[in-house]
Scaffold this motif. Structure first.
Motif, PDB file in Angstrom:
ATOM      1  N   GLU A 292       0.837  -1.204  -0.292  1.00 40.29           N
ATOM      2  CA  GLU A 292      -0.130  -0.066   0.157  1.00 40.29           C
ATOM      3  C   GLU A 292       0.989   1.434  -0.531  1.00 40.29           C
ATOM      4  OE1 GLU A 292      -3.610   1.923   0.385  1.00 40.29           O
ATOM      5  OE2 GLU A 292      -3.406  -0.093  -0.037  1.00 40.29           O
ATOM      6  N   GLU A 293       1.658   1.351   0.663  1.00 40.89           N
ATOM      7  CA  GLU A 293       2.777   2.580   0.934  1.00 40.89           C
ATOM      8  C   GLU A 293       3.322   2.990   0.059  1.00 40.89           C
ATOM      9  OE1 GLU A 293       2.455   4.451   3.634  1.00 40.89           O
ATOM     10  OE2 GLU A 293       0.761   3.225   4.029  1.00 40.89           O
ATOM     11  N   ASP A 294       3.582   1.621  -1.392  1.00 34.50           N
ATOM     12  CA  ASP A 294       4.356   2.289  -2.512  1.00 34.50           C
ATOM     13  C   ASP A 294       3.827   2.515  -3.733  1.00 34.50           C
ATOM     14  OD1 ASP A 294       6.833   0.250  -0.866  1.00 34.50           O
ATOM     15  OD2 ASP A 294       5.910  -1.100  -1.816  1.00 34.50           O
ATOM     16  N   PHE A 295       2.510   2.219  -3.005  1.00 37.96           N
ATOM     17  CA  PHE A 295       1.589   3.056  -4.439  1.00 37.96           C
ATOM     18  C   PHE A 295       1.364   4.477  -3.796  1.00 37.96           C
ATOM     19  CE2 PHE A 295       1.158  -1.660  -5.196  1.00 37.96           C
ATOM     20  CZ  PHE A 295       1.534  -1.362  -6.725  1.00 37.96           C
ATOM     21  N   LEU A 296       1.447   5.064  -2.806  1.00 42.46           N
ATOM     22  CA  LEU A 296       0.581   6.387  -2.058  1.00 42.46           C
ATOM     23  C   LEU A 296       0.851   7.246  -3.238  1.00 42.46           C
ATOM     24  CD1 LEU A 296       0.245   6.014   1.585  1.00 42.46           C
ATOM     25  CD2 LEU A 296      -1.413   5.888  -0.218  1.00 42.46           C
ATOM     26  N   HIS A 297       2.607   7.441  -3.563  1.00 38.84           N
ATOM     27  CA  HIS A 297       2.969   8.633  -4.010  1.00 38.84           C
ATOM     28  C   HIS A 297       2.527   8.392  -5.206  1.00 38.84           C
ATOM     29  CE1 HIS A 297       6.034  11.164  -6.399  1.00 38.84           C
ATOM     30  NE2 HIS A 297       6.083  11.598  -4.817  1.00 38.84           N
ATOM     31  N   ASP A 298       3.275   7.254  -6.003  1.00 39.58           N
ATOM     32  CA  ASP A 298       2.835   7.492  -7.457  1.00 39.58           C
ATOM     33  C   ASP A 298       1.563   7.358  -8.118  1.00 39.58           C
ATOM     34  OD1 ASP A 298       5.162   7.438  -7.931  1.00 39.58           O
ATOM     35  OD2 ASP A 298       5.880   5.071  -8.450  1.00 39.58           O
ATOM     36  N   PHE A 299       0.681   6.739  -7.259  1.00 42.24           N
ATOM     37  CA  PHE A 299      -1.018   7.017  -7.326  1.00 42.24           C
ATOM     38  C   PHE A 299      -1.974   7.912  -6.934  1.00 42.24           C
ATOM     39  CE2 PHE A 299      -0.974   3.513 -10.648  1.00 42.24           C
ATOM     40  CZ  PHE A 299       0.271   2.757 -10.128  1.00 42.24           C
ATOM     41  N   SER A 300      -1.399   9.143  -6.436  1.00 43.16           N
ATOM     42  CA  SER A 300      -1.968  10.801  -5.892  1.00 43.16           C
ATOM     43  C   SER A 300      -2.383  10.688  -6.959  1.00 43.16           C
ATOM     44  CB  SER A 300      -1.061  11.414  -5.191  1.00 43.16           C
ATOM     45  OG  SER A 300       0.093  11.337  -6.184  1.00 43.16           O
ATOM     46  N   GLN A 301      -3.570  11.983  -7.540  1.00 41.24           N
ATOM     47  CA  GLN A 301      -4.145  12.702  -8.541  1.00 41.24           C
ATOM     48  C   GLN A 301      -3.077  13.139  -9.045  1.00 41.24           C
ATOM     49  OE1 GLN A 301      -8.277  14.291  -7.504  1.00 41.24           O
ATOM     50  NE2 GLN A 301      -8.402  14.968  -9.513  1.00 41.24           N
ATOM     51  N   LEU A 302      -2.675  12.504 -10.574  1.00 41.87           N
ATOM     52  CA  LEU A 302      -2.578  13.872 -11.394  1.00 41.87           C
ATOM     53  C   LEU A 302      -2.529  14.682 -11.737  1.00 41.87           C
ATOM     54  CD1 LEU A 302       0.018  11.105 -12.977  1.00 41.87           C
ATOM     55  CD2 LEU A 302       0.808  12.649 -11.561  1.00 41.87           C
ATOM     56  N   VAL A 303      -3.088  16.309 -11.906  1.00 43.21           N
ATOM     57  CA  VAL A 303      -2.992  17.496 -12.686  1.00 43.21           C
ATOM     58  C   VAL A 303      -2.067  17.583 -13.827  1.00 43.21           C
ATOM     59  CG1 VAL A 303      -4.303  19.798 -12.585  1.00 43.21           C
ATOM     60  CG2 VAL A 303      -4.507  18.095 -10.337  1.00 43.21           C
ATOM     61  N   LEU A 304      -2.968  17.352 -15.309  1.00 39.78           N
ATOM     62  CA  LEU A 304      -2.241  17.455 -16.593  1.00 39.78           C
ATOM     63  C   LEU A 304      -2.055  19.464 -16.464  1.00 39.78           C
ATOM     64  CD1 LEU A 304      -4.409  16.869 -19.033  1.00 39.78           C
ATOM     65  CD2 LEU A 304      -2.447  16.348 -19.359  1.00 39.78           C
ATOM     66  N   PRO A 305       0.229  19.513 -16.786  1.00 38.08           N
ATOM     67  CA  PRO A 305       0.049  21.054 -16.304  1.00 38.08           C
ATOM     68  C   PRO A 305      -0.820  21.935 -17.629  1.00 38.08           C
ATOM     69  CG  PRO A 305       1.504  19.106 -17.550  1.00 38.08           C
ATOM     70  CD  PRO A 305       0.677  18.012 -16.852  1.00 38.08           C
TER      71      PRO A 305
END
Length: 339
Positions: A292-305
């Motif tokens: 679970e912890e491994d994915f928290l950073h990579d799979f936070s919501q991304l916003v298009l630049p």
């Protein structure tokens, strides 16, 4: 899993492994491949150990120059996944990396709040799991069983989320990056009503991710117990598969002997005529949920630049998209015909 994405902290591309010494806050890459796999990577992926970090730095420089707002990790190990998946072709690796993030931003139903605990019901159903033993080529077997899904419990996108997380976990391994994976899909009991959930939008998205938006090598897709309806689905999807991928599909029907020619019985569970005992989904579920912890950073919501758009990043053009829509629009009538 991922590290700092600030391009301003990237070292100059001097083309030597010592560049990493200027990045104390970025994890230093240490190769975990065996001598045999290093040789395999050299022969099949054009990976030269003596040039590896130079190649990573070249890709890093391209990201910072062409897509400074992409928001990607710039760690050596992370970028290596994309170089290996495209045989160290810098341009193709960069496009794959951009597509990887574009897919995640353009399908919020799948990628928002994407973490193992969020798809626990799918894991517990046994819809997707990974067999405990590798095949003779050192590849993991991803087992997918659509009959384990009850559409009234959750939408089909939950299944896609579970498959995606499974692939993300597998690709963390350098061995998998080199060897690739094999898919075993059991379509026993798949009805017309269940198949109809795999409509044009979902089909197009999934094909796009697997072919052009994820850094994994799919070496074979073994379909077993497929009903007549599957032939209709595959006939519609096949034109949008690259020839190399399409040629890696094997439809075995109910013939276990045919399956065993591709996957040895010694690594298969009893359900598929194997000798490795009953299919056990608990080990893989526990491994994925523990990550679970491994994915928290990579799979936070991304916003298009603000200076980018999904259209700019995608490989497919408008003509291809329209062709896909027009062709897949006829799916349901053909499914009824096959059924």
């Amino acid at each position: 899993m991922s590290g700092d994405s600030d391009c301003t902290r990237t070292s100059p591309s001097a083309g030597s492994p010592s560049d990493n010494e200027f990045l104390p806050d970025r994890p230093k890459y240490v190769c975990s491949l065996s001598p045999d796999l290093i040789t395999k990577a050299r022969e099949e992926l054009q990976e030269k150990p003596e040039w590896r970090l130079r190649d990573v730095q070249a890709l890093r420089d391209m990201v910072c120059k062409d897509y400074p707002s992409l928001g990607t990790s710039l760690d050596d190990a992370f970028l290596l996944r994309f170089l290996r998946a495209r045989k160290f072709d810098y341009d193709r690796a960069l496009q794959l990396l951009v597509n990887y993030y574009t897919c995640r931003r353009s399908w919020p139903e799948v990628f928002n709040n994407l973490k193992p605990s969020a798809i626990k019901p799918v894991l517990e159903s046994g819809f997707v799991t990974v067999l405990p033993r590798l095949d003779p080529e050192g590849r993991h077997i991803v087992c997918i069983r659509p009959d384990r899904w009850t559409p009234s419990n959750y939408p089909i996108t939950e299944n896609i989320r579970a498959i995606y997380l499974t692939l993300e976990k597998l690709i963390q391994s350098e061995e998998t990056q080199v060897n690739g994976i094999v898919i075993l899909a059991d379509y026993k009991g798949v009805s017309l009503s269940k198949a109809s959930h795999f409509g044009p939008f979902v089909a197009k998205k999934v094909i796009g991710i697997l072919q052009d938006g994820f850094p994994i090598r799919i070496k074979a897709v073994n379909i077993i117990n497929e009903p007549r309806i599957f032939k209709g689905i595959f006939a519609i999807i096949k034109p949008f598969l690259k020839e190399k991928i399409a040629n890696r599909f094997f439809l075995h029907g109910c013939d276990l002997n045919s399956l065993h020619q591709n996957i040895p019985p010694v690594i298969l569970p009893e359900e598929y005529g194997g000798t490795s005992g009953k299919l056990d989904i608990s080990a893989w579920n526990e491994l994925l949920l523990a990550s679970e912890e491994d994915f928290l950073h990579d799979f936070s919501q991304l916003v298009l630049p603000c200076d980018s758009s999904p259209h700019d990043m995608l490989v497919s053009g408008d003509a291809d998209e329209k062709q896909c829509d027009d062709s897949l629009r006829g799916m349901k009538p053909q499914l009824y015909y096959c059924y």
